[in-house]
Design a protein around this motif. Structure first.
Motif, PDB file in Angstrom:
ATOM      1  N   SER A   9      39.639  30.158  76.639  1.00  0.00           N
ATOM      2  CA  SER A   9      40.363  31.071  77.526  1.00  0.00           C
ATOM      3  C   SER A   9      39.596  31.329  78.823  1.00  0.00           C
ATOM      4  CB  SER A   9      40.683  32.388  76.816  1.00  0.00           C
ATOM      5  OG  SER A   9      39.524  33.191  76.667  1.00  0.00           O
ATOM      6  N   TYR A  10      38.315  30.988  78.861  1.00  0.00           N
ATOM      7  CA  TYR A  10      37.495  31.135  80.068  1.00  0.00           C
ATOM      8  C   TYR A  10      37.360  29.810  80.829  1.00  0.00           C
ATOM      9  CZ  TYR A  10      36.119  35.627  78.135  1.00  0.00           C
ATOM     10  OH  TYR A  10      36.130  36.901  77.646  1.00  0.00           O
ATOM     11  N   SER A  11      38.200  28.853  80.516  1.00  0.00           N
ATOM     12  CA  SER A  11      38.054  27.513  81.090  1.00  0.00           C
ATOM     13  C   SER A  11      38.154  27.491  82.609  1.00  0.00           C
ATOM     14  CB  SER A  11      39.069  26.552  80.487  1.00  0.00           C
ATOM     15  OG  SER A  11      40.380  26.948  80.829  1.00  0.00           O
ATOM     16  N   SER A  12      38.860  28.442  83.198  1.00  0.00           N
ATOM     17  CA  SER A  12      38.943  28.462  84.662  1.00  0.00           C
ATOM     18  C   SER A  12      37.576  28.729  85.290  1.00  0.00           C
ATOM     19  CB  SER A  12      39.958  29.499  85.139  1.00  0.00           C
ATOM     20  OG  SER A  12      39.545  30.800  84.771  1.00  0.00           O
ATOM     21  N   GLN A  13      36.710  29.404  84.571  1.00  0.00           N
ATOM     22  CA  GLN A  13      35.360  29.664  85.076  1.00  0.00           C
ATOM     23  C   GLN A  13      34.336  28.657  84.560  1.00  0.00           C
ATOM     24  OE1 GLN A  13      36.286  32.912  83.194  1.00  0.00           O
ATOM     25  NE2 GLN A  13      37.059  34.067  84.928  1.00  0.00           N
ATOM     26  N   THR A  14      34.528  28.154  83.350  1.00  0.00           N
ATOM     27  CA  THR A  14      33.501  27.322  82.716  1.00  0.00           C
ATOM     28  C   THR A  14      33.849  25.836  82.647  1.00  0.00           C
ATOM     29  OG1 THR A  14      34.457  27.593  80.523  1.00  0.00           O
ATOM     30  CG2 THR A  14      32.835  29.256  81.233  1.00  0.00           C
ATOM     31  N   ASN A  15      35.116  25.505  82.867  1.00  0.00           N
ATOM     32  CA  ASN A  15      35.627  24.137  82.711  1.00  0.00           C
ATOM     33  C   ASN A  15      35.494  23.637  81.267  1.00  0.00           C
ATOM     34  OD1 ASN A  15      37.028  21.956  83.824  1.00  0.00           O
ATOM     35  ND2 ASN A  15      35.159  20.765  84.036  1.00  0.00           N
ATOM     36  N   HIS A  17      37.595  23.663  78.596  1.00  0.00           N
ATOM     37  CA  HIS A  17      38.910  23.786  77.986  1.00  0.00           C
ATOM     38  C   HIS A  17      38.866  23.129  76.610  1.00  0.00           C
ATOM     39  CE1 HIS A  17      39.177  19.722  79.532  1.00  0.00           C
ATOM     40  NE2 HIS A  17      38.899  20.203  80.722  1.00  0.00           N
ATOM     41  N   THR A  75      44.620  34.044  78.442  1.00  0.00           N
ATOM     42  CA  THR A  75      44.029  33.154  79.440  1.00  0.00           C
ATOM     43  C   THR A  75      43.247  33.922  80.491  1.00  0.00           C
ATOM     44  OG1 THR A  75      46.071  33.200  80.728  1.00  0.00           O
ATOM     45  CG2 THR A  75      45.788  31.369  79.146  1.00  0.00           C
ATOM     46  N   SER A  76      43.302  35.238  80.450  1.00  0.00           N
ATOM     47  CA  SER A  76      42.508  36.020  81.396  1.00  0.00           C
ATOM     48  C   SER A  76      41.616  36.980  80.638  1.00  0.00           C
ATOM     49  CB  SER A  76      43.417  36.802  82.349  1.00  0.00           C
ATOM     50  OG  SER A  76      44.171  37.753  81.622  1.00  0.00           O
ATOM     51  N   ARG A  77      40.527  37.360  81.267  1.00  0.00           N
ATOM     52  CA  ARG A  77      39.592  38.261  80.614  1.00  0.00           C
ATOM     53  C   ARG A  77      40.161  39.663  80.583  1.00  0.00           C
ATOM     54  NH1 ARG A  77      33.763  37.236  83.083  1.00  0.00           N
ATOM     55  NH2 ARG A  77      33.274  38.743  81.484  1.00  0.00           N
TER      56      ARG A  77
END
Length: 81
Positions: A9-15, A17, A75-77
């Motif tokens: 769910s943190y993939s937008s920040q950590t890549n 996925h 998908t968001s914190r």
């Protein structure tokens, strides 16, 4: 699996996925005694790890269907909008 789903769910920040997490975690989650016992290397080992990562990615993308409700699917914190 729910923890890995939460990490995804943190993939937008950590890549990291589901596919990347599967590649990293599959060899540990689905250990192959064949690879360890025979010392597979090269193409055979790559193919074994590839199959493992596909299975783990499938599980991660279907956690709710396989294990029931997964409340960490967001998908968001929380608190970050």
């Amino acid at each position: 699996m729910r923890h890995l789903l939460h990490m995804a769910s943190y993939s937008s920040q950590t890549n990291m996925h589901a596919r990347n997490l599967a590649i990293v975690w599959a060899p540990n989650l689905l250990r192959s005694k064949d690879i360890e016992a025979t010392g597979f290397n090269g193409t055979a080992a790559f193919m074994e790890v590839r199959v493992q990562s596909i299975v783990v990615e499938f599980i991660l993308t279907h956690v709710e269907q396989l294990f029931g409700d997964a409340p960490l699917r967001s998908t968001s914190r929380p608190g970050r909008g």
